[in-house]
Design a protein around this motif. Structure first.
Motif, PDB file in Angstrom:
ATOM      1  N   ASP A  41      -7.041 -11.333   7.307  1.00  0.00           N
ATOM      2  CA  ASP A  41      -5.664 -10.738   6.795  1.00  0.00           C
ATOM      3  C   ASP A  41      -6.061  -9.605   5.863  1.00  0.00           C
ATOM      4  OD1 ASP A  41      -3.519  -9.780   5.287  1.00  0.00           O
ATOM      5  OD2 ASP A  41      -2.414 -11.723   5.913  1.00  0.00           O
ATOM      6  N   GLU A  43      -4.640  -7.760   3.601  1.00  0.00           N
ATOM      7  CA  GLU A  43      -3.599  -7.577   2.414  1.00  0.00           C
ATOM      8  C   GLU A  43      -4.198  -8.892   1.604  1.00  0.00           C
ATOM      9  OE1 GLU A  43       0.328  -7.582   3.195  1.00  0.00           O
ATOM     10  OE2 GLU A  43      -0.117  -5.580   4.855  1.00  0.00           O
ATOM     11  N   ARG A  94       3.402  -9.931  12.396  1.00  0.00           N
ATOM     12  CA  ARG A  94       4.068  -8.989  11.355  1.00  0.00           C
ATOM     13  C   ARG A  94       3.204  -8.450  10.382  1.00  0.00           C
ATOM     14  NH1 ARG A  94       7.770 -13.017  12.464  1.00  0.00           N
ATOM     15  NH2 ARG A  94       7.053 -14.587  10.843  1.00  0.00           N
ATOM     16  N   LYS A  95       2.028  -8.860  10.642  1.00  0.00           N
ATOM     17  CA  LYS A  95       0.867  -8.101   9.735  1.00  0.00           C
ATOM     18  C   LYS A  95       0.772  -6.672  10.130  1.00  0.00           C
ATOM     19  CE  LYS A  95      -1.331 -12.499   8.853  1.00  0.00           C
ATOM     20  NZ  LYS A  95      -0.432 -12.653   7.625  1.00  0.00           N
ATOM     21  N   GLN A  96       0.552  -5.913   8.772  1.00  0.00           N
ATOM     22  CA  GLN A  96       0.266  -4.466   8.849  1.00  0.00           C
ATOM     23  C   GLN A  96      -1.064  -4.040   9.590  1.00  0.00           C
ATOM     24  OE1 GLN A  96       2.468  -2.062   7.767  1.00  0.00           O
ATOM     25  NE2 GLN A  96       3.923  -3.961   7.455  1.00  0.00           N
ATOM     26  N   ALA A  97      -2.141  -4.882   9.199  1.00  0.00           N
ATOM     27  CA  ALA A  97      -3.351  -4.665   9.681  1.00  0.00           C
ATOM     28  C   ALA A  97      -4.291  -5.899   9.523  1.00  0.00           C
ATOM     29  CB  ALA A  97      -4.053  -3.346   8.748  1.00  0.00           C
ATOM     30  N   LYS A 129      -0.911  -2.249  22.919  1.00  0.00           N
ATOM     31  CA  LYS A 129      -1.887  -1.627  21.849  1.00  0.00           C
ATOM     32  C   LYS A 129      -3.005  -1.479  22.376  1.00  0.00           C
ATOM     33  CE  LYS A 129      -2.650  -6.066  19.398  1.00  0.00           C
ATOM     34  NZ  LYS A 129      -2.819  -6.965  18.462  1.00  0.00           N
ATOM     35  N   ASP A 151      -4.899  -1.434  12.857  1.00  0.00           N
ATOM     36  CA  ASP A 151      -3.554  -1.383  12.619  1.00  0.00           C
ATOM     37  C   ASP A 151      -2.812  -2.139  13.730  1.00  0.00           C
ATOM     38  OD1 ASP A 151      -3.947   0.124  10.294  1.00  0.00           O
ATOM     39  OD2 ASP A 151      -4.310   2.022  11.552  1.00  0.00           O
ATOM     40  N   MET A 152      -1.740  -2.981  13.300  1.00  0.00           N
ATOM     41  CA  MET A 152      -1.008  -3.782  14.003  1.00  0.00           C
ATOM     42  C   MET A 152       0.269  -3.129  14.515  1.00  0.00           C
ATOM     43  SD  MET A 152      -2.892  -6.400  14.620  1.00  0.00           S
ATOM     44  CE  MET A 152      -1.731  -7.795  15.079  1.00  0.00           C
ATOM     45  N   ARG A 154       3.974  -2.201  16.006  1.00  0.00           N
ATOM     46  CA  ARG A 154       5.316  -2.548  15.365  1.00  0.00           C
ATOM     47  C   ARG A 154       6.143  -3.016  16.631  1.00  0.00           C
ATOM     48  NH1 ARG A 154       3.227  -3.085  10.669  1.00  0.00           N
ATOM     49  NH2 ARG A 154       3.243  -4.649  11.963  1.00  0.00           N
ATOM     50  N   GLU A 160       8.990  -9.461  19.624  1.00  0.00           N
ATOM     51  CA  GLU A 160       8.484 -10.496  19.003  1.00  0.00           C
ATOM     52  C   GLU A 160       8.832 -11.997  19.382  1.00  0.00           C
ATOM     53  OE1 GLU A 160       8.532 -11.710  14.233  1.00  0.00           O
ATOM     54  OE2 GLU A 160       7.948  -9.491  14.811  1.00  0.00           O
TER      55      GLU A 160
END
Length: 197
Positions: A41, A43, A94-97, A129, A151-152, A154, A160
């Motif tokens: 992760d 972040e 739901r992770k951004q990256a 993706k 980059d995950m 959306r 989801e």
């Protein structure tokens, strides 16, 4: 489509997972071998998945012995060697990256120019993706570490929910090229119903 005909452009144009592997294990004449794979992760700088380890004798196996061993694998064994099943928590979606670190060896005598990975991810045969990374030049008999930031995508709430409710219906093909020649093809299947870390 055979390994001699598929190009990076054709891999990037695929609209669903392949039914079979598009090249045999024996076309990996460079001796490319994956030792360790880590997903973290970005972040929280927290490891979410890790498999393998760098062996002390990385690259010590003779290429001819390795190729002979690979050639003796049954079709089922060869498929198992290059298929992995991941289980993540629902929050992974739901992770951004995420960061993906790969440790790999070049065990052959040939240099590996323009080593490239194309990875296509699908849910129920719909592309969700696509990633295209170039590792660059790798020298013979080397151990290499490479990390990329993914980059995950959306996803809307309906997608989801469907992905979480249907484990292992999300799949990916990873194609590895040296120049424009396909030398490796791996598959993965994903479940997002695991416990939260």
């Amino acid at each position: 489509m055979s390994s001699s005909s598929i190009t990076p452009e054709q891999a990037l144009a695929l609209t669903a997972p392949t039914e079979d592997f598009l090249c045999p294990l024996t076309v990996n004449t460079y001796g490319i071998e994956f030792y360790q794979f880590t997903i973290r992760d970005i972040e929280q700088n927290k490891v979410l998945f890790e498999v393998g380890q760098v062996p002390d004798d990385a690259g010590s196996e003779d290429m001819q012995d390795a190729m002979a061993r690979v050639a003796q694998l049954s079709a089922e064994e060869a498929a198992a060697v290059r298929t992995i099943r991941y289980q993540f928590a629902p929050s992974f979606l739901r992770k951004q990256a995420v960061g993906a670190k790969l440790v790999f060896g070049i065990n052959g005598d040939q240099p590996v120019p323009k080593f490239r990975m194309i990875e296509r991810h699908y849910f129920r045969n719909v592309l969700i993706k696509s990633f295209d990374f170039e590792f660059g030049f790798c020298i013979p008999h080397s151990t290499n570490t490479w990390e990329a930031i993914y980059d995950m995508p959306r996803l809307n709430p309906e997608w989801e929910e469907a992905i979480i409710a249907n484990p292992y219906e999300t799949a990916s093909d990873s194609f590895y090229f040296v120049g424009n020649k396909l030398v490796m093809h791996n598959k993965a299947f994903y479940a997002y119903d695991g416990p939260e870390p």
